[in-house]
Every structure is written in structure tokens, then in C-alpha cells.
Design an enzyme around this catalytic site. Structure first.
Site, PDB file in Angstrom:
ATOM      1  N   CYS A 126      40.695  38.175  24.298  1.00 56.97           N
ATOM      2  CA  CYS A 126      39.275  37.790  24.226  1.00 56.97           C
ATOM      3  C   CYS A 126      38.640  39.103  23.518  1.00 56.97           C
ATOM      4  O   CYS A 126      37.503  39.014  23.349  1.00 56.97           O
ATOM      5  CB  CYS A 126      38.558  38.049  25.811  1.00 56.97           C
ATOM      6  SG  CYS A 126      39.356  36.451  27.079  1.00 56.97           S
ATOM      7  N   HIS A 156      31.131  38.727  24.954  1.00 57.85           N
ATOM      8  CA  HIS A 156      32.144  37.680  25.496  1.00 57.85           C
ATOM      9  C   HIS A 156      31.967  36.739  26.379  1.00 57.85           C
ATOM     10  O   HIS A 156      31.533  37.158  27.477  1.00 57.85           O
ATOM     11  CB  HIS A 156      33.594  38.276  25.494  1.00 57.85           C
ATOM     12  CG  HIS A 156      34.607  37.475  25.862  1.00 57.85           C
ATOM     13  ND1 HIS A 156      34.922  36.451  25.123  1.00 57.85           N
ATOM     14  CD2 HIS A 156      35.479  37.451  27.050  1.00 57.85           C
ATOM     15  CE1 HIS A 156      35.886  35.502  25.866  1.00 57.85           C
ATOM     16  NE2 HIS A 156      36.131  36.282  27.151  1.00 57.85           N
ATOM     17  N   ASN A 165      34.839  29.649  28.416  1.00 61.21           N
ATOM     18  CA  ASN A 165      35.585  30.742  27.787  1.00 61.21           C
ATOM     19  C   ASN A 165      36.631  30.437  26.702  1.00 61.21           C
ATOM     20  O   ASN A 165      37.718  29.700  26.800  1.00 61.21           O
ATOM     21  CB  ASN A 165      36.346  31.731  28.706  1.00 61.21           C
ATOM     22  CG  ASN A 165      37.171  32.766  28.217  1.00 61.21           C
ATOM     23  OD1 ASN A 165      36.896  33.060  27.011  1.00 61.21           O
ATOM     24  ND2 ASN A 165      37.409  33.615  29.034  1.00 61.21           N
TER      25      ASN A 165
HETATM   26  N1  ACO Z   1      37.572  25.223  42.321  1.00 63.89           N
HETATM   27  C1  ACO Z   1      37.633  25.496  43.605  1.00 63.89           C
HETATM   28  N2  ACO Z   1      38.018  26.320  44.339  1.00 63.89           N
HETATM   29  C2  ACO Z   1      38.781  27.488  43.595  1.00 63.89           C
HETATM   30  C3  ACO Z   1      38.985  27.142  42.182  1.00 63.89           C
HETATM   31  C4  ACO Z   1      38.357  26.247  41.620  1.00 63.89           C
HETATM   32  N3  ACO Z   1      38.401  25.820  40.327  1.00 63.89           N
HETATM   33  N4  ACO Z   1      39.539  28.332  41.543  1.00 63.89           N
HETATM   34  C5  ACO Z   1      39.874  29.183  42.840  1.00 63.89           C
HETATM   35  N5  ACO Z   1      39.294  28.507  43.828  1.00 63.89           N
HETATM   36  C6  ACO Z   1      39.486  29.141  45.394  1.00 63.89           C
HETATM   37  C7  ACO Z   1      40.776  30.044  45.563  1.00 63.89           C
HETATM   38  O1  ACO Z   1      41.856  29.169  45.830  1.00 63.89           O
HETATM   39  C8  ACO Z   1      39.907  30.795  46.691  1.00 63.89           C
HETATM   40  O2  ACO Z   1      40.293  30.045  47.922  1.00 63.89           O
HETATM   41  P1  ACO Z   1      40.622  31.147  49.120  1.00 63.89           P
HETATM   42  O3  ACO Z   1      39.564  31.775  49.379  1.00 63.89           O
HETATM   43  O4  ACO Z   1      40.834  29.758  50.262  1.00 63.89           O
HETATM   44  O5  ACO Z   1      41.866  31.651  49.092  1.00 63.89           O
HETATM   45  C9  ACO Z   1      38.476  30.821  46.411  1.00 63.89           C
HETATM   46  O6  ACO Z   1      38.288  29.760  45.461  1.00 63.89           O
HETATM   47  C10 ACO Z   1      38.105  32.319  45.675  1.00 63.89           C
HETATM   48  O7  ACO Z   1      38.956  32.211  44.713  1.00 63.89           O
HETATM   49  P2  ACO Z   1      38.834  33.653  43.620  1.00 63.89           P
HETATM   50  O8  ACO Z   1      39.762  33.538  42.772  1.00 63.89           O
HETATM   51  O9  ACO Z   1      38.497  34.958  44.633  1.00 63.89           O
HETATM   52  O10 ACO Z   1      37.331  33.608  42.930  1.00 63.89           O
HETATM   53  P3  ACO Z   1      36.176  34.395  42.347  1.00 63.89           P
HETATM   54  O11 ACO Z   1      34.992  34.638  42.964  1.00 63.89           O
HETATM   55  O12 ACO Z   1      36.954  35.705  41.966  1.00 63.89           O
HETATM   56  O13 ACO Z   1      36.025  33.883  40.962  1.00 63.89           O
HETATM   57  C11 ACO Z   1      36.892  33.671  38.535  1.00 63.89           C
HETATM   58  C12 ACO Z   1      37.236  33.175  40.073  1.00 63.89           C
HETATM   59  C13 ACO Z   1      35.767  32.723  38.333  1.00 63.89           C
HETATM   60  C14 ACO Z   1      38.078  33.431  37.792  1.00 63.89           C
HETATM   61  C15 ACO Z   1      36.481  35.082  38.471  1.00 63.89           C
HETATM   62  O14 ACO Z   1      37.193  35.851  39.208  1.00 63.89           O
HETATM   63  C16 ACO Z   1      36.118  35.393  37.059  1.00 63.89           C
HETATM   64  O15 ACO Z   1      35.536  35.253  36.199  1.00 63.89           O
HETATM   65  N6  ACO Z   1      37.099  36.623  36.711  1.00 63.89           N
HETATM   66  C17 ACO Z   1      36.931  37.090  35.376  1.00 63.89           C
HETATM   67  C18 ACO Z   1      37.371  36.547  34.172  1.00 63.89           C
HETATM   68  C19 ACO Z   1      37.260  37.379  33.051  1.00 63.89           C
HETATM   69  O16 ACO Z   1      36.436  37.995  32.755  1.00 63.89           O
HETATM   70  N7  ACO Z   1      38.416  37.057  32.166  1.00 63.89           N
HETATM   71  C20 ACO Z   1      38.595  37.843  31.075  1.00 63.89           C
HETATM   72  C21 ACO Z   1      38.504  37.309  29.676  1.00 63.89           C
HETATM   73  S1  ACO Z   1      39.967  36.013  29.747  1.00 63.89           S
HETATM   74  C22 ACO Z   1      41.009  36.437  28.432  1.00 63.89           C
HETATM   75  O17 ACO Z   1      41.076  37.646  28.143  1.00 63.89           O
HETATM   76  C23 ACO Z   1      42.030  35.624  28.095  1.00 63.89           C
END
Ligand code: ACO
Length: 335
Positions: A114, A262, A292
């Protein structure tokens, strides 16, 4: 010493739109969950268009070259940032050289996920600063859709990513108060596996292992992300590296005319916007439409912001990224 400035921008996204609703037919997810957590409404996938990372990069590059008003033969160097090259090696820089029939100039591939475009801009800027090159083509492109786990197992990652490409022409600027003022790069390999695609990799599993062990439960061929951990680090590092850039140039957050973060998650952008007390006109987001697109996200957003007249001569423009590695960085520009 010179400065460098961006004299042309272009972007390309595949025509095929994939909505959150369509994803919910492939895996256990909902439009509501995706929008609430990420702000994403839809993304583009190349589908069966035949496009690849390099071909999308070439399409974006053609637009950037045309808008820069230079001939392709004036390009002295090519830099291509991606985590999804067409081939494991060589990287796509050479494919651009061939596709655009550019002279046999150097072509460098950047592997910083990223932050890839920020790293690429920094390298280009420094080559231009020293006088080594005058015009550099910088591309960020990704084809994520072919490599995602589109089942419920992979939903935490696969709903986020999209395909696309963006490109910029950086050119020599004699006035050192204009153009790219500074660039700031960081990494922390301690967290490499928090957001990674483990295999194929020479140190882990390579082709022989894949052939010998065709295990359907092996997730090491799909991107893995510890989302919450990445999120928490992202908001801290984004803020730090933006401040680092501002302080280096004796600027304050209120001097930012346009921040292009980003596009990892709308919630991260909103957090940064609030922290720096910026209004909606000072931050550009398009993750809602494209998801993304990793190394492509900043050049696509920059190109769209420029097309929409949101960046004007004299503006202070800040680019910032955080991602896998972890790597992060920022660029401060006097447009
Ligand atoms: N649909 C429905 N439910 C989902 C999904 C989905 N697509 N994905 C995960 N869940 C569920 C999980 O299983 C979990 O369920 P549980 O509570 O029963 O265990 C629940 O939702 C919460 O999951 P989390 O992973 O804790 O969700 P979070 O609120 O953290 O959101 C996300 C996830 C959007 C990925 C977030 O953490 C995020 O944006 N992180 C940063 C991403 C980022 O900045 N990446 C850097 C750049 S990418 C690169 O460098 C390649």
C-alpha cells in the site's frame, strides 16, 4: 539540485463493477457490514476482460504521458509499484517499457504494497533532484481479484480489495520552492506477517511444495490480514508520518489544501481527518467506488482529484500511506 514535480496524471479502472450485494452471494457477508466497517460500496474486477496489472498500468501511463504533454521518448526511467505482478519475475516495469515502445531506459519494480506509490515517488524524486533523470514514469497498479479467497473463509480480506491503476509523470523543476518538497519512508518488519501473502515464497513454500502438497485447506496462497491490529497501527503511523512531513516543511495541518490518504478504509481516513481537524474539502476519498487498490489507490485518487479541479497550482498536497510490511510514508507537494 533540482526539485521534481508531477506534470501529468492518469488512471484506469476495469469496467466491471462488483457490488457488496454481489459479494454476499459468494460469501457470508452483507452490504451493511462492509459499508459500516470500511465505507466501500463497490469495487472493480477485471473479470474476463483480459486486463492484467501491467496492461492496466500501461493504460494509465498513456493518459499521464498525454496530459504531461511529453513524448514517450522523453521518459528517462520507469518505476512500477505493485504487489500483484503479472509474473513472479520479471516485474512489470519491463513490460511497460515494451508495451509503450519506450527506449531501453531503466525499469525498477517497487514491492511496498500500500505504500508502494509513495516509495516510488520518493525514488523518482531523488533521481530527478540529483539531475540523473529529467522525466520519470511512475505507475501503481494492482490486479487483486484473481488472487482473493472469495469464500466466507476469506471475507475479512476479499471484500476490501479492488483492481485498477494510476500513473504520474514526474519532471524536473528548477524552482526548489515548488513541486515535491520532501518524502518520508518507514518500515517495521516485525509485523510482516500481520498482513501478508506467505506463499509462494522461496523461504516458505515454493513450486515443488505446491505440486507435492495440493492441500485445499492451505490458506498460505491467499492474503492474510490481522485487520484490527493493522487498523490500530495504521491510524498511529498515518498521523505520525503526515506530521513528520509537515514539520519538515514548517507547515501545520491547517495549511493542507488536499490530503490524499491511501484508500485502505474510509474509517481510517475519517479518523485522520478528525485528528487533524480538516474539513471535507481538504481530504479526498474514493474508496467507496474502488475499494482498496493498494499501490494504485493514491495515483487513482490523485488523478481523480486533479480531474475534478480539486488540486490547483500553489496548493499544499499531502500523500500518505500505510500498509503491509509494515511500511508507511508521506509526500509533501507544493503543486
Ligand atoms: N462480512 C461479515 N462479517 C465479517 C466480514 C465480512 N466481510 N469480515 C469479517 N467478519 C466478521 C469476523 O469474522 C468477526 O466475527 P466474530 O466477531 O464473530 O469473530 C467480525 O466480523 C469482526 O471482525 P474484525 O476483523 O474484528 O472486523 P474489523 O472491525 O476489524 O474490520 C477491517 C475489519 C475492515 C479489515 C478493518 O480491521 C480494517 O480496515 N483494517 C485495516 C486495513 C488496512 O489498513 N490495511 C492496510 C492496507 S492493505 C495492504 O497493505 C495490502
Amino acid at each position: 539540485m533540482y526539485n521534481s514535480k508531477i506534470i501529468g496524471l492518469g488512471h484506469f479502472v476495469p469496467e466491471h463493477i462488483v457490488t457488496n450485494e454481489e459479494l454476499s452471494q459468494l460469501m457470508d457477508t452483507t452490504d451493511e457490514w462492509i459499508q459500516e466497517r470500511t465505507g466501500i460500496q463497490e469495487r472493480r474486477w477485471v473479470k474476463d476482460s483480459g486486463d492484467t496489472t501491467s496492461s492496466m498500468g500501461v493504460k494509465a501511463a498513456k493518459i499521464a504521458i498525454e496530459r504531461a504533454g511529453i513524448d514517450k521518448d522523453e521518459i528517462d526511467f520507469i518505476i512500477f509499484a505493485t504487489l500483484s505482478p503479472d509474473m513472479y519475475f520479471p516485474g512489470p516495469g519491463v513490460q511497460v517499457q515494451e508495451a509503450l515502445k519506450i527506449k531501453t531506459v531503466g525499469a525498477l519494480d517497487i514491492r511496498n504494497q500500500c505504500s508502494g506509490f509513495i516509495y516510488a515517488i520518493s525514488v523518482a524524486d531523488n533521481f530527478i533532484k540529483t539531475g540523473m533523470y529529467k522525466n520519470i514514469l511512475v505507475i501503481g497498479a494492482e490486479l487483486h481479484s484473481h488472487g482473493l479467497d472469495k469464500t466466507t473463509r476469506g471475507r475479512g480480506v476479499s471484500v476490501i480489495f479492488g483492481d485498477g491503476a494510476g500513473a504520474a509523470i514526474l519532471s524536473r523543476e528548477e524552482d526548489t520552492t515548488k513541486g515535491i518538497l520532501s518524502t518520508h519512508l518507514h518500515s517495521q518488519g516485525e509485523h510482516a506477517e500481520e498482513l501478508a501473502l506467505i506463499a509462494p515464497g522461496m523461504g516458505k513454500r515454493w513450486v515443488n511444495d505446491i505440486i507435492a502438497d495440493n492441500d485445499p485447506n492451505d490458506e498460505s496462497y491467499f492474503p492474510h490480514m490481522n485487520g484490527q491490529f493493522v487498523f490500530k497501527n495504521a491510524v498511529v503511523r498515518f498521523s505520525e508520518v503526515i506530521m513528520e512531513g509537515l514539520q519538515k516543511n514548517n507547515l501545520k495541518p491547517e495549511h493542507i489544501d488536499m490530503l490524499i490518504p491511501h484508500q485502505a478504509n474510509l474509517r481510517i481516513s475519517q479518523f485522520i481527518q478528525k485528528k487533524f481537524q480538516l474539513n471535507d474539502d481538504q481530504v479526498f476519498n474514493n474508496i467507496q467506488k474502488y475499494g482498496n487498490t493498494t499501490a494504485a489507490s493514491i495515483p487513482i485518487a490523485l488523478s481523480e482529484a486533479w480531474e475534478q479541479g480539486k488540486i490547483k497550482t500553489g496548493d499544499t498536497v499531502v500523500l500518505a500511506a500505510f500498509g503491509s510490511g509494515f511500511t508507511w510514508g508521506s509526500v509533501i507537494i507544493k503543486w
